[in-house]
Design a protein around this motif. Structure first.
Motif, PDB file in Angstrom:
ATOM      1  N   GLY A 110       0.822  -1.213   0.000  1.00 52.99           N
ATOM      2  CA  GLY A 110       0.000   0.000   0.000  1.00 52.99           C
ATOM      3  C   GLY A 110       0.853   1.258   0.000  1.00 52.99           C
ATOM      4  O   GLY A 110       0.540   2.239  -0.685  1.00 52.99           O
ATOM      5  N   ILE A 111       1.954   1.230   0.760  1.00 50.78           N
ATOM      6  CA  ILE A 111       2.879   2.375   0.787  1.00 50.78           C
ATOM      7  C   ILE A 111       3.505   2.559  -0.591  1.00 50.78           C
ATOM      8  O   ILE A 111       3.595   3.678  -1.108  1.00 50.78           O
ATOM      9  N   GLU A 112       3.947   1.449  -1.188  1.00 52.49           N
ATOM     10  CA  GLU A 112       4.564   1.525  -2.517  1.00 52.49           C
ATOM     11  C   GLU A 112       3.608   2.152  -3.530  1.00 52.49           C
ATOM     12  O   GLU A 112       3.997   3.005  -4.335  1.00 52.49           O
ATOM     13  N   LYS A 113       2.332   1.750  -3.454  1.00 54.23           N
ATOM     14  CA  LYS A 113       1.338   2.300  -4.390  1.00 54.23           C
ATOM     15  C   LYS A 113       1.152   3.796  -4.166  1.00 54.23           C
ATOM     16  O   LYS A 113       1.115   4.584  -5.112  1.00 54.23           O
ATOM     17  N   ASN A 114       1.032   4.230  -2.904  1.00 52.91           N
ATOM     18  CA  ASN A 114       0.851   5.662  -2.603  1.00 52.91           C
ATOM     19  C   ASN A 114       2.004   6.497  -3.148  1.00 52.91           C
ATOM     20  O   ASN A 114       1.804   7.544  -3.767  1.00 52.91           O
ATOM     21  N   LEU A 115       3.239   6.027  -2.910  1.00 52.27           N
ATOM     22  CA  LEU A 115       4.419   6.786  -3.334  1.00 52.27           C
ATOM     23  C   LEU A 115       4.541   6.812  -4.853  1.00 52.27           C
ATOM     24  O   LEU A 115       4.827   7.850  -5.441  1.00 52.27           O
ATOM     25  N   LYS A 116       4.314   5.652  -5.492  1.00 48.62           N
ATOM     26  CA  LYS A 116       4.421   5.606  -6.962  1.00 48.62           C
ATOM     27  C   LYS A 116       3.343   6.449  -7.625  1.00 48.62           C
ATOM     28  O   LYS A 116       3.605   7.137  -8.618  1.00 48.62           O
ATOM     29  N   ASP A 117       2.127   6.408  -7.074  1.00 42.51           N
ATOM     30  CA  ASP A 117       1.041   7.235  -7.627  1.00 42.51           C
ATOM     31  C   ASP A 117       1.405   8.717  -7.549  1.00 42.51           C
ATOM     32  O   ASP A 117       1.176   9.479  -8.490  1.00 42.51           O
ATOM     33  N   ASN A 118       1.992   9.121  -6.425  1.00 40.25           N
ATOM     34  CA  ASN A 118       2.348  10.531  -6.238  1.00 40.25           C
ATOM     35  C   ASN A 118       3.463  10.952  -7.193  1.00 40.25           C
ATOM     36  O   ASN A 118       3.416  12.020  -7.800  1.00 40.25           O
ATOM     37  N   TYR A 119       4.491  10.096  -7.342  1.00 41.27           N
ATOM     38  CA  TYR A 119       5.585  10.435  -8.263  1.00 41.27           C
ATOM     39  C   TYR A 119       5.104  10.469  -9.722  1.00 41.27           C
ATOM     40  O   TYR A 119       5.498  11.344 -10.495  1.00 41.27           O
ATOM     41  N   SER A 120       4.245   9.526 -10.082  1.00 41.14           N
ATOM     42  CA  SER A 120       3.721   9.506 -11.457  1.00 41.14           C
ATOM     43  C   SER A 120       2.925  10.765 -11.750  1.00 41.14           C
ATOM     44  O   SER A 120       3.027  11.359 -12.822  1.00 41.14           O
ATOM     45  N   GLN A 121       2.144  11.171 -10.763  1.00 44.72           N
ATOM     46  CA  GLN A 121       1.347  12.391 -10.895  1.00 44.72           C
ATOM     47  C   GLN A 121       2.251  13.627 -10.990  1.00 44.72           C
ATOM     48  O   GLN A 121       2.023  14.530 -11.795  1.00 44.72           O
ATOM     49  N   MET A 122       3.311  13.661 -10.189  1.00 46.56           N
ATOM     50  CA  MET A 122       4.268  14.776 -10.230  1.00 46.56           C
ATOM     51  C   MET A 122       4.914  14.881 -11.611  1.00 46.56           C
ATOM     52  O   MET A 122       5.060  15.968 -12.165  1.00 46.56           O
ATOM     53  N   ILE A 123       5.282  13.735 -12.192  1.00 45.66           N
ATOM     54  CA  ILE A 123       5.902  13.723 -13.514  1.00 45.66           C
ATOM     55  C   ILE A 123       4.936  14.246 -14.572  1.00 45.66           C
ATOM     56  O   ILE A 123       5.300  15.034 -15.448  1.00 45.66           O
ATOM     57  N   ASN A 124       3.684  13.846 -14.472  1.00 47.56           N
ATOM     58  CA  ASN A 124       2.691  14.269 -15.472  1.00 47.56           C
ATOM     59  C   ASN A 124       2.353  15.752 -15.387  1.00 47.56           C
ATOM     60  O   ASN A 124       1.861  16.331 -16.349  1.00 47.56           O
ATOM     61  N   LEU A 125       2.614  16.374 -14.229  1.00 47.04           N
ATOM     62  CA  LEU A 125       2.300  17.797 -14.064  1.00 47.04           C
ATOM     63  C   LEU A 125       3.452  18.712 -14.457  1.00 47.04           C
ATOM     64  O   LEU A 125       3.320  19.925 -14.440  1.00 47.04           O
ATOM     65  N   LYS A 126       4.597  18.122 -14.814  1.00 52.00           N
ATOM     66  CA  LYS A 126       5.757  18.956 -15.172  1.00 52.00           C
ATOM     67  C   LYS A 126       5.475  19.728 -16.447  1.00 52.00           C
ATOM     68  O   LYS A 126       4.887  19.219 -17.385  1.00 52.00           O
ATOM     69  N   ARG A 127       5.924  21.014 -16.476  1.00 53.95           N
ATOM     70  CA  ARG A 127       5.763  21.877 -17.656  1.00 53.95           C
ATOM     71  C   ARG A 127       7.080  22.586 -17.911  1.00 53.95           C
ATOM     72  O   ARG A 127       7.672  23.171 -17.027  1.00 53.95           O
ATOM     73  N   LYS A 128       7.555  22.541 -19.147  1.00 50.60           N
ATOM     74  CA  LYS A 128       8.770  23.270 -19.535  1.00 50.60           C
ATOM     75  C   LYS A 128       8.525  23.888 -20.906  1.00 50.60           C
ATOM     76  O   LYS A 128       8.037  23.244 -21.821  1.00 50.60           O
ATOM     77  N   ASP A 129       8.880  25.171 -21.022  1.00 53.00           N
ATOM     78  CA  ASP A 129       8.671  25.855 -22.303  1.00 53.00           C
ATOM     79  C   ASP A 129       9.781  25.567 -23.307  1.00 53.00           C
ATOM     80  O   ASP A 129       9.552  25.492 -24.494  1.00 53.00           O
ATOM     81  N   GLN A 130      11.016  25.452 -22.820  1.00 50.89           N
ATOM     82  CA  GLN A 130      12.138  25.217 -23.723  1.00 50.89           C
ATOM     83  C   GLN A 130      13.046  24.166 -23.125  1.00 50.89           C
ATOM     84  O   GLN A 130      13.351  24.186 -21.947  1.00 50.89           O
ATOM     85  N   LEU A 131      13.516  23.224 -23.963  1.00 53.96           N
ATOM     86  CA  LEU A 131      14.455  22.211 -23.520  1.00 53.96           C
ATOM     87  C   LEU A 131      15.503  22.014 -24.605  1.00 53.96           C
ATOM     88  O   LEU A 131      15.297  21.263 -25.549  1.00 53.96           O
ATOM     89  N   LYS A 132      16.609  22.723 -24.470  1.00 55.40           N
ATOM     90  CA  LYS A 132      17.659  22.629 -25.484  1.00 55.40           C
ATOM     91  C   LYS A 132      19.004  22.266 -24.871  1.00 55.40           C
ATOM     92  O   LYS A 132      19.765  21.500 -25.458  1.00 55.40           O
ATOM     93  N   THR A 133      19.325  22.838 -23.724  1.00 55.18           N
ATOM     94  CA  THR A 133      20.612  22.579 -23.093  1.00 55.18           C
ATOM     95  C   THR A 133      20.400  22.212 -21.631  1.00 55.18           C
ATOM     96  O   THR A 133      19.290  22.313 -21.100  1.00 55.18           O
ATOM     97  N   LYS A 134      21.499  21.838 -20.952  1.00 53.60           N
ATOM     98  CA  LYS A 134      21.430  21.472 -19.534  1.00 53.60           C
ATOM     99  C   LYS A 134      20.904  22.623 -18.686  1.00 53.60           C
ATOM    100  O   LYS A 134      20.253  22.411 -17.665  1.00 53.60           O
TER     101      LYS A 134
END
Length: 600
Positions: A110-134
């Motif tokens: 149950g803990i593993e599911k809670n943490l993975k769900d939260n990280y997956s959701q965090m990844i899906n909410l990421k927004r970046k306008d430009q990605l060219k260099t480090k």
């Protein structure tokens, strides 16, 4: 909030507390009480802002993570292996967090599911306008993605994969051949942490910075040639300073960070006796002393909108805005008329009659003539609830507002300006962005100064005055079209923008002051976040808003476009469709004018 909602949130709070006690094997953990006086306190996720499934997942995951840290992470071992390099410290904190969360996942599914769900959701909410260099991706953000992919088996989406790709080779060179050793030693914190600390410090990406730092120190020693006694005292000072930095540098917010010690910033013991304007002024002079640094302000600008473009281009953009207005004008104008009627009704004069003193009521004189024994009747004008008012609209001009959101914001600002002006309410319209992507001249200046560590805000601010409070709508209407100017919208540093709007409001003489912020989420400036902690801008925004809400008479309300901004503002509304913006802006203003005192 209804009693039902309050009860549900309290039950959830108690459930999370019980879960944490059981997971951590620490039955002495107590909830922090209202006065923050619990000796063995636990700071819960902000359950008052629990408005969606996303928030619920985050609350459970953060509670689980905090409990696992208590159970599996020894603070002495953590500090013993802490790297010296400040950037390494941030990555080290992430690595340790993944270690104890992974152990928790193995312990309970149950803990593993809670943490993975939260990280997956965090990844899906990421927004970046430009990605060219480090430079477009903060190293801490990329490293967290690397750890999630390789140690936590989280599947990355296309955007987060692209973000990681810019840094992955650097991480792999140092870590990939040791992954099995690290995984096999999850339960041995000392072996895991000491290995990770060495790997991070040996990374090529940090070697240059370390060498530069050593070189600078040697140069300083050569110039000053201090005595042995001085060197010893300096060494002691450095040790003390390093201890402080160890606490501050940890990316994991659970490591002894208290975000809201604002009362301590009001240094005068007599501050309660001072007016709110004096308190604000003192806070502004000290830049609120919120651990918020600015590398340089010499490239910032406050500019009138008419100076952004020539008159012909401004006319064209205004015509574009007028064309967009056609589709919305009927709906928004009806709402605006409703607000206008409400405001004008509050401004109507009203009298109290049959008083024993005041102005003589001439309408009652005939009865005195008819019967001299009748007493004279007086009247007096009632005190009106409606106060002399100013409304500041502060509009996020970041790249993520491009297209429909900024168009709707400009339309509503235009209509509200006209409506409130008819009701003798002053309106100021401001925008905030940056002059450049990737830091502009500020970053160039920082590079020339040999890249000092944790420089603070590292971009050139651009604050725009679309309409001053004393400028008539007709004089400023072309300026509002300039929000649609191609290339204007870049990064958003919200905390400083709010501070700027506040400094303008406090100079005004109006009795009632309202600040309405229109934004689409968290503050983002990649240049700044690449060389500071990941929550650097967000923490400043939270503290700035909390100060205004708690310590001033200015009423703040925020409208989040597509994002919940209630974690920053007490009074906040989220809209999912930008078509709702006009309705929400006007209904929120309407409710403010209905209330007789400030709402928190």
């Amino acid at each position: 909030m209804s009693d039902k909602e309050t009860n549900l949130k309290e039950k959830l709070r108690q459930a999370l507390a019980s879960t944490i006690r059981v997971i951590s094997d620490d039955l002495e953990i107590k909830q922090k009480n209202k006065d923050n006086k619990s000796s063995n306190k636990f700071d819960f996720f902000e359950l008052d802002n629990l408005n969606s499934k996303i928030d619920f997942i985050k609350a459970r995951a953060e509670a689980d993570s905090s409990a696992l840290k208590r159970k599996f992470s020894n603070d002495e071992i953590y500090k013993k292996n802490l790297p010296n390099n400040s950037n390494c410290k941030s990555l080290y904190a992430i690595a340790e967090k993944i270690r104890y969360e992974t152990l928790g996942g193995k312990m309970l599914k149950g803990i593993e599911k809670n943490l993975k769900d939260n990280y997956s959701q965090m990844i899906n909410l990421k927004r970046k306008d430009q990605l060219k260099t480090k430079e477009d991706v903060p190293v801490t953000e990329a490293f967290e993605l690397y750890m999630l992919k390789n140690f936590y088996d989280i599947k990355l989406n296309s955007l987060s994969s692209k973000m990681l790709n810019l840094w992955e080779q650097d991480f792999d060179q140092s870590i990939s051949k040791h992954i099995n050793f690290l995984k096999n030693n999850f339960e041995d914190q000392n072996a895991y942490c000491s290995k990770f600390s060495k790997l991070l410090q040996d990374m090529d990406i940090f070697q240059t910075e370390d060498n530069e730092e050593i070189k600078e120190n040697n140069q300083d020693e050569g110039q000053d040639n201090p005595s042995n006694d001085d060197q010893e005292s300096e060494t002691e000072d450095q040790k003390d300073e390093n201890k402080e930095q160890e606490t501050e540098a940890s990316l994991d917010s659970d490591y002894d960070i208290d975000e809201y010690k604002l009362d301590e910033q009001l240094v005068d013991t007599d501050s309660d006796k001072q007016s709110s304007e004096q308190v604000i002024q003192k806070k502004n002079i000290n830049d609120l002393n919120l651990e918020y640094k600015i590398y340089t302000t010499k490239f910032d600008e406050i500019i009138k909108a008419e100076n952004l473009e020539n008159a012909d281009e401004a006319n064209k953009l205004r015509k574009t805005l007028d064309q967009q207005l056609i589709g919305f004008q009927d709906v928004v104008t009806k709402l605006a008329n409703k607000l206008q009627r409400q405001l004008l009704a509050k401004q109507n004069r009203a009298w109290e009659f049959d008083l024993e003193e005041g102005l003589l009521d001439s309408s009652k004189l005939p009865r005195i003539i008819m019967d001299p024994y009748n007493s004279l009747s007086f009247k007096k004008e009632k005190d009106l609830d409606f106060k002399d008012t100013i409304v500041t609209l502060l509009i996020d001009n970041s790249g993520s507002m491009r297209g429909r959101p900024i168009t709707i914001a400009a339309i509503c600002a235009d209509i509200l300006s006209r409506t409130l002006e008819r009701c003798s309410v002053k309106v100021e319209i401001l925008g905030f962005t940056t002059k450049n992507w990737k830091g502009g001249q500020s970053r160039e200046f920082w590079n020339k100064q040999d890249k000092p560590k944790t420089p603070g805000r590292l971009n050139d601010l651009r604050h725009i005055i679309y309409k001053g409070a004393d400028t008539h709508w007709r004089q400023a209407k072309n300026n509002l079209g300039l929000m649609l100017k191609e290339g204007l919208l870049k990064e958003n540093i919200d905390g400083e923008a709010i501070n700027w709007a506040l400094s303008r409001l406090k100079k005004r003489k109006e009795e009632r002051k309202i600040l309405m912020v229109i934004s689409d989420g968290a503050p983002v400036d990649d240049s700044t976040l690449s060389v500071n902690s990941g929550d650097f801008l967000e923490k400043h925004l939270k503290k700035m808003v909390k100060f205004i809400e708690d310590k001033t008479e200015i009423e703040v309300l925020a409208i989040g476009i597509g994002h919940d901004v209630s974690r920053y503002y007490n009074r906040a509304i989220k809209i999912t469709d930008v078509n709702e913006l006009g309705d929400v802006m006007i209904s929120q203003l309407s409710s403010l004018f209905d209330s007789k005192k400030k709402l928190h």
